[in-house]
Design a protein around this motif. Structure first.
Motif, PDB file in Angstrom:
ATOM      1  N   PHE A   1       0.826  -1.209   0.000  1.00  0.00           N
ATOM      2  CA  PHE A   1       0.000   0.000   0.000  1.00  0.00           C
ATOM      3  C   PHE A   1       0.862   1.262   0.000  1.00  0.00           C
TER       4      PHE A   1
ATOM      5  N   ILE B   1      -5.363  -2.395  -4.687  1.00  0.00           N
ATOM      6  CA  ILE B   1      -4.697  -1.309  -5.410  1.00  0.00           C
ATOM      7  C   ILE B   1      -5.187  -1.216  -6.847  1.00  0.00           C
TER       8      ILE B   1
ATOM      9  N   TRP C   1      -7.224   2.116  -8.387  1.00  0.00           N
ATOM     10  CA  TRP C   1      -6.687   2.861  -9.530  1.00  0.00           C
ATOM     11  C   TRP C   1      -7.661   2.849 -10.706  1.00  0.00           C
TER      12      TRP C   1
ATOM     13  N   ASN D   1      -6.424   5.153  -1.280  1.00  0.00           N
ATOM     14  CA  ASN D   1      -5.256   4.443  -0.771  1.00  0.00           C
ATOM     15  C   ASN D   1      -5.139   4.595   0.746  1.00  0.00           C
TER      16      ASN D   1
ATOM     17  N   SER E   1       2.181   1.875  -3.490  1.00  0.00           N
ATOM     18  CA  SER E   1       1.150   2.486  -4.328  1.00  0.00           C
ATOM     19  C   SER E   1       1.015   3.977  -4.030  1.00  0.00           C
TER      20      SER E   1
END
Length: 309
Positions: free
Chosen positions: A62, A146, A150, A115, A65
């Motif tokens: 995480f 993730i 996105w 996130n 990301s």
């Protein structure tokens, strides 16, 4: 002429830039240093996470990301900002303006908040359900989270841009340092009801959907902190403080940006409005790598050694 335009104008004028004379070179150097720091710090953290197999855990996936999003968002802002600082005519082409809106204010903003939401859920599992953590939150599940956030963010704001691009405009002057979707919608010559409704819906789901797991997670974490040992409270504070600081900073920045774009703020000094705009755009990119680097070096809850970053 810059201040009068037809609905077919191929560029926008960014009116918020101050004429600072030779100070522009100092501002350019300062902005370039900030951008280089953001690039180097986030890239180095991504490399550390990727190269160190002991960090191939959900929490660090995480974080990776988040760092990628910092690079993505800052690149959507700083190159154009640097170019405008040195320029005497602050114009930006229509395609580049819409590209900046997509990269900086919508995908980056939505990915950031989403996130932070999944990171709060990860911390909830780690602190409140430590014995089940390795089964309920795996690396594969983290990667799936993730990918979903996105894709969700990209699709959501492709719809936003498609609604804005179709609008005929009666002006091309934006009172901003960078392109802003709502300011462009306000220039429209036609009815913008659909844009406004979808915009409010977009703000609602962008804020509410991530906010629910954040509130749930930290409510449970606080319950554990107040009912458990002093050592457990210290571990919880160590692992959650950077996340909470980042979350609060991002929330304040979004609030300032929404207030500036949605309400008439001309009664405020122009310099103050510029500072608030840069607060939203710059401080989050600067703060995150510093805060989470400290967390990566101090976190001991699930690791028996100190991570060297």
């Amino acid at each position: 002429m810059l201040n009068s335009t037809s609905s077919t104008s191929s560029y926008f004028v960014l009116e918020a830039y101050l004429h600072v004379g030779t100070l522009r070179y100092l501002l350019f150097m300062l902005t370039a240093v900030i951008y280089m720091f953001i690039l180097i710090s986030n890239t180095s953290l991504i490399v550390v996470i990727c190269m160190n197999r002991s960090l191939h855990e959900p929490m660090y996936v995480f974080l990776c990301s988040l760092f990628v999003n910092e690079l993505y968002g800052s690149t959507g802002l700083f190159p154009l900002l640097l170019l405008q600082i040195l320029s005497d005519v602050h114009t930006v082409s229509r395609p580049l303006c819409f590209l900046q809106i997509f990269c900086l204010y919508h995908v980056c903003e939505c990915v950031e908040f989403s996130n932070l939401a999944v990171m709060s859920y990860d911390r909830y599992l780690a602190i409140c359900c430590p014995l089940q953590y390795n089964t309920r939150m795996t690396v594969n599940k983290a990667v799936t989270f993730i990918i979903v956030l996105w894709v969700y963010s990209s699709v959501k704001f492709l719809v936003t841009l498609s609604l804005t691009i179709r609008l005929p405009l009666c002006g091309n002057v934006l009172d901003s340092l960078y392109c802003n979707n709502y300011l462009i919608v306000k220039l429209a010559c036609s009815d913008t009801t659909v844009n406004n409704i979808y915009g409010l819906f977009g703000v609602f789901i962008t804020v509410l959907v991530p906010l629910l797991p954040i509130l749930f997670s930290y409510t449970k974490i606080l319950q554990v902190c107040f009912s458990d040992s002093k050592q457990m409270r210290q571990k919880a504070v160590s692992t959650c403080t950077p996340h909470l600081v980042s979350l609060l900073n991002f929330s304040f920045g979004c609030l300032f940006e929404i207030m500036q774009s949605r309400f008439n703020m001309t009664n405020l000094p122009k310099v103050l409005r510029l500072i608030l705009s840069l607060y939203f755009s710059v401080l989050q990119f600067l703060l995150n790598p510093v805060m989470f680097r400290m967390q990566m070096s101090k976190l001991r809850m699930f690791k028996g050694h100190r991570v060297s970053v």
